[in-house]
Scaffold this active site. Structure first.
Site, PDB file in Angstrom:
ATOM      1  N   CYS B 115       0.851  -1.193   0.057  1.00  0.00           N
ATOM      2  CA  CYS B 115      -0.062   0.040  -0.059  1.00  0.00           C
ATOM      3  C   CYS B 115       0.978   1.160  -0.056  1.00  0.00           C
ATOM      4  O   CYS B 115       2.111   1.140   0.482  1.00  0.00           O
ATOM      5  CB  CYS B 115      -1.056  -0.187   1.128  1.00  0.00           C
ATOM      6  SG  CYS B 115      -1.968   1.502   1.142  1.00  0.00           S
ATOM      7  N   SER B 119      -1.474   5.035   6.090  1.00  0.00           N
ATOM      8  CA  SER B 119      -2.989   5.334   6.793  1.00  0.00           C
ATOM      9  C   SER B 119      -3.694   4.204   6.431  1.00  0.00           C
ATOM     10  O   SER B 119      -4.536   3.678   6.838  1.00  0.00           O
ATOM     11  CB  SER B 119      -3.453   6.377   6.362  1.00  0.00           C
ATOM     12  OG  SER B 119      -3.821   6.345   4.775  1.00  0.00           O
ATOM     13  N   CYS B 120      -2.990   3.021   5.335  1.00  0.00           N
ATOM     14  CA  CYS B 120      -3.834   1.944   5.254  1.00  0.00           C
ATOM     15  C   CYS B 120      -3.185   0.575   5.830  1.00  0.00           C
ATOM     16  O   CYS B 120      -3.267  -0.256   5.688  1.00  0.00           O
ATOM     17  CB  CYS B 120      -3.563   1.533   3.742  1.00  0.00           C
ATOM     18  SG  CYS B 120      -4.670   2.807   2.501  1.00  0.00           S
TER      19      CYS B 120
END
Lengths: 108, 214
Positions: B115, B119-120
């Site tokens: 990713c 934030s993922c």
């Protein structure tokens, strides 16, 4: 330059001998503080006082929330920035996030 | 590519796919960007300090989940069917309340996760993401040549094992359940946890062998 004495900080959560972070921004707040201290922007005693005063402010916040609030205030005290500039920039980041598709880095 | 990636493309067409920053995240970015612009700090120096400390944090919550799956068939089953609920049952919840999917490594398939945004990353389970995880080369090269990237991590996947790359999204985050190393069948969950590294739960390496922790 020797490493700052983390034990001098009230309420510091240490696992073994290292600070524990729950979220990435907490590590960022921690690292920025260490970086500013390394540059001589403030002494570790000044920082410990700023943090302690937030912890004793009576505000119900998480530890690193106190930490970031103390850092924002100390940065203003040291004339590195102003509360108004921080507020404006914070809004700009929210706006930048809102126009950024998922998977792309968020840029101002 | 795995189904996870296809899902990501579907999401590209709905408005919920745009990024969102938590208030704390926006505040920290505001302070850092202002101080960097004025030259009071350098991003690289801050990242270096983060890197130093993040390696000390350890993905203990995730290791707990994996060791439990290795030792309790019922929990493993739950994790396969509803990873979000199984993980939350151990008290590991994130404020975003995203959906967790556990992908199980086997002789047939090796899973790895990518990713571009931290934030993922399921930090409530894995702690802080390593800085390379956020780097565009890690993501793009993992998609094009996963075996090559894994080799750079010292992880050689047998030719007859398929490699699936999962793209984390804001809605779905992946936890790789590594294979339990041979010779640990009688180990307790507590002993097993020492074998489970952060990278083994991203899928860039295997769980440690008993020899490696001696």
């Amino acid at each position: 330059m020797k490493a700052p004495d983390l034990h001098a900080l009230e309420g510091m959560v240490l696992d073994g001998d290292e600070p524990v972070f729950n979220e990435p921004w907490e590590a960022q707040a921690f690292a920025m503080t260490v970086a500013l201290h390394k540059k001589g922007t403030f002494t570790w005693e000044e920082w410990a006082r700023a943090l302690s005063s937030e912890i004793h402010s009576g505000e119900a916040r998480d530890y690193y929330d106190h930490w970031l609030t103390a850092l924002e205030k100390l940065a203003a005290t040291k004339n590195l920035t102003t509360p108004g500039a921080l507020k404006t920039r914070e809004q700009e980041w929210h706006q930048a996030a809102a126009r950024t598709p998922h998977g792309k880095a968020i840029e101002l | 590519m795995s189904g996870g990636h296809k899902n990501n493309h579907r999401h590209d067409h709905d408005h919920g796919d745009h990024s969102h920053l938590s208030d704390m995240d926006a505040r920290i970015r505001a302070l850092e960007s202002l101080l960097v612009e004025k030259g009071y700090i350098e991003s690289a120096a801050v990242d270096e300090i983060v890197e130093l400390y993040e390696t000390k944090i350890g993905p203990r919550n995730g290791a707990h989940v994996v060791a439990k799956a290795w030792t309790e068939p019922e929990f493993e089953k739950w994790l396969r069917e509803d990873a979000t609920a199984a993980i939350h049952s151990l008290g590991y919840t994130s404020r975003q309340g995203e959906h967790m999917v556990a992908v199980f490594n086997s002789e047939d398939t090796h899973h790895m996760v990518v990713c571009t945004l931290c934030s993922c990353y399921p930090w409530s389970v894995l702690g802080l993401p390593p800085t390379w995880y956020k780097s565009p080369p890690y993501r793009s090269r993992s998609v094009i040549d996963p075996r090559g990237v894994l080799k750079e991590f010292g992880t050689v996947i047998p030719e007859n094992t398929a490699v699936e790359v999962h793209d984390s999204t804001a809605e779905t985050r992946y936890l790789v359940i590594p294979q339990q190393p041979a010779g640990t069948e009688n180990w307790t969950a507590e002993q097993l946890q020492k074998l489970i590294t952060r990278n083994s739960m991203i899928g860039t390496s295997f769980a440690l062998t008993p020899e490696q922790v001696k």
